[in-house]
Scaffold this active site. Structure first.
Site, PDB file in Angstrom:
ATOM      1  N   VAL A 111      -4.208   8.028   6.415  1.00 28.27           N
ATOM      2  CA  VAL A 111      -5.736   7.863   7.285  1.00 28.27           C
ATOM      3  C   VAL A 111      -5.297   7.521   8.682  1.00 28.27           C
ATOM      4  O   VAL A 111      -5.662   7.940   9.786  1.00 28.27           O
ATOM      5  CB  VAL A 111      -6.411   6.873   6.767  1.00 28.27           C
ATOM      6  CG1 VAL A 111      -7.632   6.713   7.299  1.00 28.27           C
ATOM      7  CG2 VAL A 111      -6.661   7.029   5.358  1.00 28.27           C
ATOM      8  N   ILE A 115      11.051   8.668  -6.736  1.00 24.39           N
ATOM      9  CA  ILE A 115      12.356   8.214  -7.259  1.00 24.39           C
ATOM     10  C   ILE A 115      13.189   9.422  -6.811  1.00 24.39           C
ATOM     11  O   ILE A 115      14.429   9.171  -6.533  1.00 24.39           O
ATOM     12  CB  ILE A 115      12.323   8.285  -8.922  1.00 24.39           C
ATOM     13  CG1 ILE A 115      13.569   7.698  -9.487  1.00 24.39           C
ATOM     14  CG2 ILE A 115      12.158   9.805  -9.408  1.00 24.39           C
ATOM     15  CD1 ILE A 115      13.550   6.232  -9.529  1.00 24.39           C
ATOM     16  N   GLY A 154      -6.070   5.622   2.148  1.00 20.10           N
ATOM     17  CA  GLY A 154      -6.163   6.981   1.699  1.00 20.10           C
ATOM     18  C   GLY A 154      -5.270   7.260   0.504  1.00 20.10           C
ATOM     19  O   GLY A 154      -4.040   6.867   0.437  1.00 20.10           O
ATOM     20  N   HIS A 155      -5.757   7.775  -0.457  1.00 16.98           N
ATOM     21  CA  HIS A 155      -5.062   8.042  -1.668  1.00 16.98           C
ATOM     22  C   HIS A 155      -4.861   9.676  -1.985  1.00 16.98           C
ATOM     23  O   HIS A 155      -5.729  10.477  -1.634  1.00 16.98           O
ATOM     24  CB  HIS A 155      -5.832   7.661  -3.026  1.00 16.98           C
ATOM     25  CG  HIS A 155      -5.811   6.279  -3.057  1.00 16.98           C
ATOM     26  ND1 HIS A 155      -6.407   5.593  -4.327  1.00 16.98           N
ATOM     27  CD2 HIS A 155      -5.351   5.126  -2.504  1.00 16.98           C
ATOM     28  CE1 HIS A 155      -6.208   4.142  -4.187  1.00 16.98           C
ATOM     29  NE2 HIS A 155      -5.585   4.042  -3.053  1.00 16.98           N
ATOM     30  N   SER A 195       7.611   8.977 -11.392  1.00 14.99           N
ATOM     31  CA  SER A 195       7.110  10.247 -10.573  1.00 14.99           C
ATOM     32  C   SER A 195       8.273  10.801  -9.924  1.00 14.99           C
ATOM     33  O   SER A 195       9.004  10.033  -9.183  1.00 14.99           O
ATOM     34  CB  SER A 195       6.021   9.879  -9.531  1.00 14.99           C
ATOM     35  OG  SER A 195       5.935  10.704  -8.599  1.00 14.99           O
ATOM     36  N   GLY A 216       0.750  -1.208  -0.006  1.00 16.40           N
ATOM     37  CA  GLY A 216      -0.131  -0.021  -0.010  1.00 16.40           C
ATOM     38  C   GLY A 216       0.764   1.443  -0.102  1.00 16.40           C
ATOM     39  O   GLY A 216       1.887   1.160   0.255  1.00 16.40           O
ATOM     40  N   ASP A 217       0.113   2.326  -0.138  1.00 15.07           N
ATOM     41  CA  ASP A 217       0.844   3.647  -0.326  1.00 15.07           C
ATOM     42  C   ASP A 217       1.936   3.881  -1.180  1.00 15.07           C
ATOM     43  O   ASP A 217       3.089   4.640  -0.913  1.00 15.07           O
ATOM     44  CB  ASP A 217       1.493   3.983   1.144  1.00 15.07           C
ATOM     45  CG  ASP A 217       0.193   3.860   2.237  1.00 15.07           C
ATOM     46  OD1 ASP A 217      -0.928   4.416   1.950  1.00 15.07           O
ATOM     47  OD2 ASP A 217       0.587   3.118   3.386  1.00 15.07           O
ATOM     48  N   GLU A 218       1.818   3.072  -2.115  1.00 16.63           N
ATOM     49  CA  GLU A 218       2.754   3.245  -3.149  1.00 16.63           C
ATOM     50  C   GLU A 218       2.727   4.532  -4.106  1.00 16.63           C
ATOM     51  O   GLU A 218       3.619   4.906  -4.991  1.00 16.63           O
ATOM     52  CB  GLU A 218       2.684   2.212  -4.201  1.00 16.63           C
ATOM     53  CG  GLU A 218       3.058   0.620  -3.660  1.00 16.63           C
ATOM     54  CD  GLU A 218       1.866   0.124  -3.235  1.00 16.63           C
ATOM     55  OE1 GLU A 218       0.474   0.752  -3.252  1.00 16.63           O
ATOM     56  OE2 GLU A 218       1.468  -1.106  -2.821  1.00 16.63           O
ATOM     57  N   GLY A 219       1.632   5.097  -3.940  1.00 12.90           N
ATOM     58  CA  GLY A 219       1.548   6.476  -4.820  1.00 12.90           C
ATOM     59  C   GLY A 219       0.085   6.070  -5.971  1.00 12.90           C
ATOM     60  O   GLY A 219       0.465   6.741  -7.075  1.00 12.90           O
ATOM     61  N   LYS A 220      -0.679   5.104  -5.692  1.00 13.99           N
ATOM     62  CA  LYS A 220      -1.520   4.832  -6.702  1.00 13.99           C
ATOM     63  C   LYS A 220      -2.388   5.955  -7.014  1.00 13.99           C
ATOM     64  O   LYS A 220      -3.182   6.336  -8.039  1.00 13.99           O
ATOM     65  CB  LYS A 220      -2.631   3.900  -6.361  1.00 13.99           C
ATOM     66  CG  LYS A 220      -1.972   2.354  -6.216  1.00 13.99           C
ATOM     67  CD  LYS A 220      -2.743   1.417  -5.557  1.00 13.99           C
ATOM     68  CE  LYS A 220      -3.013   1.620  -3.965  1.00 13.99           C
ATOM     69  NZ  LYS A 220      -1.809   1.431  -3.155  1.00 13.99           N
TER      70      LYS A 220
HETATM   71  P1  IMP Z   1      -6.986  -3.220   7.868  1.00 13.69           P
HETATM   72  O1  IMP Z   1      -7.132  -3.478   6.475  1.00 13.69           O
HETATM   73  O2  IMP Z   1      -7.561  -1.913   8.309  1.00 13.69           O
HETATM   74  O3  IMP Z   1      -7.801  -4.421   8.620  1.00 13.69           O
HETATM   75  O4  IMP Z   1      -5.485  -3.329   7.808  1.00 13.69           O
HETATM   76  C1  IMP Z   1      -4.882  -4.573   7.905  1.00 13.69           C
HETATM   77  C2  IMP Z   1      -3.383  -4.189   7.573  1.00 13.69           C
HETATM   78  O5  IMP Z   1      -3.219  -3.457   6.025  1.00 13.69           O
HETATM   79  C3  IMP Z   1      -2.512  -3.178   8.568  1.00 13.69           C
HETATM   80  O6  IMP Z   1      -1.255  -3.459   8.646  1.00 13.69           O
HETATM   81  C4  IMP Z   1      -2.928  -1.579   7.803  1.00 13.69           C
HETATM   82  O7  IMP Z   1      -2.024  -0.840   8.421  1.00 13.69           O
HETATM   83  C5  IMP Z   1      -2.697  -2.177   6.524  1.00 13.69           C
HETATM   84  N1  IMP Z   1      -3.369  -1.290   5.365  1.00 13.69           N
HETATM   85  C6  IMP Z   1      -4.658  -1.495   5.136  1.00 13.69           C
HETATM   86  N2  IMP Z   1      -5.089  -0.540   4.402  1.00 13.69           N
HETATM   87  C7  IMP Z   1      -3.803   0.227   4.018  1.00 13.69           C
HETATM   88  C8  IMP Z   1      -3.484   1.268   3.044  1.00 13.69           C
HETATM   89  O8  IMP Z   1      -4.144   1.662   2.400  1.00 13.69           O
HETATM   90  N3  IMP Z   1      -2.061   1.673   2.907  1.00 13.69           N
HETATM   91  C9  IMP Z   1      -1.303   0.965   3.998  1.00 13.69           C
HETATM   92  N4  IMP Z   1      -1.362  -0.106   4.792  1.00 13.69           N
HETATM   93  C10 IMP Z   1      -2.828  -0.289   4.609  1.00 13.69           C
HETATM   94 MG    MG Z   2      -2.390   5.131   1.301  1.00 16.88          MG
END
Ligand code: IMP
Ligand code: MG
Length: 338
Positions: free
Chosen positions: A252, A284, A40-41, A327, A11-15
Site C-alpha cells: 500500500v 522460504i 495490503g494483502h 510457501s 506485518g507483510d508475512e504473507g497472510k
Molecule cells: P498506521 O497503522 O498506518 O498508523 O501505521 C503504524 C505503523 O504500522 C507504521 O510503521 C506502518 O508502516 C505499520 N503498518 C501498518 N499497517 C501495516 C501493514 O499492513 N504492513 C506493514 N506495516 C504496517
Molecule cells: Mg501487507
C-alpha cells in the site's frame, strides 16, 4: 468452526497468500476480514497478482462468501473498486458498523507529523478514524452509505448461526504482533491490537468455536516504518535481493521495506499470545535453491536448519504448534502442506 490467520512479525508475512491458499483448498462458507486499508494483502494466482486493501483473500474460491466485520475500516471508493476488480459483488457482506474513513480523516492523518513522521503511518486515515471512533465523534458507518446498502447484514448473527449449523469460517487478521497496540513495540505500532482474540471480537465472534490459529512468519522480518528491528540489514546489494526477488516493497505504502533477522523473542510471543496451533512459513525461497520446491526432502540444508530451529523454539512455547504450511514462491500454488 473457525480458523484464524495472524501475523507473527511486523506485518507483510504473507497472510494474504496463506488465507487464499487455505480458503481455495478448503471449504469455508465465509472468509472474514477485519482491520483497515493500511494493510495490503497480496494474492497471486496463475501469474495474476491482486493487492487487496479490504476484500478477504479467500475471494478466489467462488463458493466462499466474503465478510467485513464491525472492526473493518475502509473507504467507499476503494472498496467498490476492489469489488469490481475481484468480481465479488454478489457475495460481499458488510457489518452495519464497519467504518468508512472520510477524506477529512485521511487528510488529517497525512498532515499530522505525529502519524506520518514519528510513527511512519501508511496515511490511509485509519488511525484518525479509530481516534474519532474512540472519542465518539460523528463518524460514518457502512449502514449510512447508500452505495453499500445491498451489502449490509447483521454479521454476528449471520456468522454465529452458520457456526450453529456446522459452518466453517476463515478469519483473516491483519498486520503482526510487533505492530499491536497492546503487545507490540509501542509507540511504533498501529491503532489496534493485532492478535487472534481481537480479530474474533472485531468480527462479532467468540473464542469457543476456534479450531486452528495459524501464525505466519517469514525467515526474516520486514518493517516499513520506524521501530525496532534486530540485526537490521544494511548491505545494499543484499537488500536489493530482498526488494526485487522477495518483493519487499510496501504493497500500500510503496516504501522499500527494512529487513532484519528472524526474531526468536517476538516469534515466541506471537505463538503464545495468539494461541498458535499451526505455523505457516512464507518466503522460504529467499534461502537460495528453494524456489517452488515440491517436497520437504528437497529443501536445502539451510532452509531445513531454519525450520528445525523454529521447531525447537515452538516446542518450548505453549501451545507447541507444528509447522504446517510452507510457501515456496509467490503463486498460491507454490505451497506445501506438511
Ligand atoms: P498506521 O497503522 O498506518 O498508523 O501505521 C503504524 C505503523 O504500522 C507504521 O510503521 C506502518 O508502516 C505499520 N503498518 C501498518 N499497517 C501495516 C501493514 O499492513 N504492513 C506493514 N506495516 C504496517
Ligand atoms: Mg501487507
Amino acid at each position: 468452526m473457525i480458523d484464524i490467520v495472524c501475523g507473527g512479525q511486523a506485518g507483510d508475512e504473507g497472510k494474504g497468500k496463506i488465507s487464499a491458499y487455505l480458503s481455495y483448498k478448503g471449504s469455508y462458507d465465509y472468509c472474514v476480514r477485519v482491520g483497515g486499508p493500511n494493510a495490503g494483502h497480496t494474492v497471486v494466482k496463475d501469474g495474476k497478482s491482486y493487492t487487496l486493501k479490504n476484500i478477504p483473500s479467500g475471494f478466489l474460491n467462488p463458493k466462499t462468501k466474503l465478510v467485513l466485520g464491525a472492526g473493518a475500516y475502509t473507504k467507499t471508493k476503494w472498496l467498490l473498486d476492489e469489488v469490481n476488480f475481484t468480481g465479488t459483488r454478489d457475495r460481499l457482506i458488510i457489518d452495519p458498523y464497519a467504518v468508512l474513513i472520510s477524506d477529512e480523516q485521511t487528510a488529517a492523518e497525512k498532515n499530522a507529523a505525529h502519524f506520518m513522521q514519528h510513527i511512519g503511518s501508511v496515511g490511509t486515515g485509519l488511525g484518525q478514524a479509530v481516534r474519532d471512533r474512540i472519542e465518539r465523534r460523528d463518524i460514518k458507518f457502512a449502514k449510512d452509505e447508500p452505495l453499500l446498502k445491498d451489502f449490509i447484514q447483521d454479521v454476528p448473527e449471520l456468522l454465529n448461526k452458520s457456526l450453529d449449523n456446522g459452518g466453517h469460517i476463515l478469519l483473516e487478521g491483519t498486520q503482526g504482533i510487533k505492530l499491536s497496540l497492546m503487545h507490540g513495540e509501542y509507540p511504533f505500532v498501529t491503532s489496534r491490537d493485532t492478535t487472534a482474540s481481537t480479530f474474533l471480537g472485531e468480527a462479532g465472534l467468540g473464542p469457543k468455536s476456534v479450531r486452528d490459529v495459524y501464525v505466519v512468519f517469514k525467515p526474516y522480518i520486514t518493517r516499513v516504518g520506524p521501530g525496532p528491528l534486530e540485526h537490521e540489514m544494511t548491505d545494499e546489494k543484499e537488500l536489493e535481493i530482498y526488494h526485487t526477488k522477495g518483493h519487499e516493497i510496501g504493497s500500500v505504502s510503496k516504501r522499500l521495506r527494512r529487513i532484519g533477522a528472524f526474531e526468536k523473542r517476538s516469534a515466541s510471543r506471537a505463538i503464545m499470545i495468539n494461541n498458535c496451533t499451526k505455523i505457516a512459513i512464507t518466503h522460504i525461497d529467499m534461502f537460495v535453491g528453494n524456489d517452488r520446491v515440491k517436497r520437504y526432502e528437497d529443501f536445502t540444508p539451510e532452509a531445513k536448519a531454519f525450520l528445525d530451529d523454529l521447531r525447537k523454539l515452538s516446542a518450548e512455547v505453549y501451545p507447541h504448534p507444528e509447522i504446517s504450511v510452507i510457501s515456496t514462491g509467490p503463486d498460491m500454488e507454490d505451497t506445501l502442506v506438511l
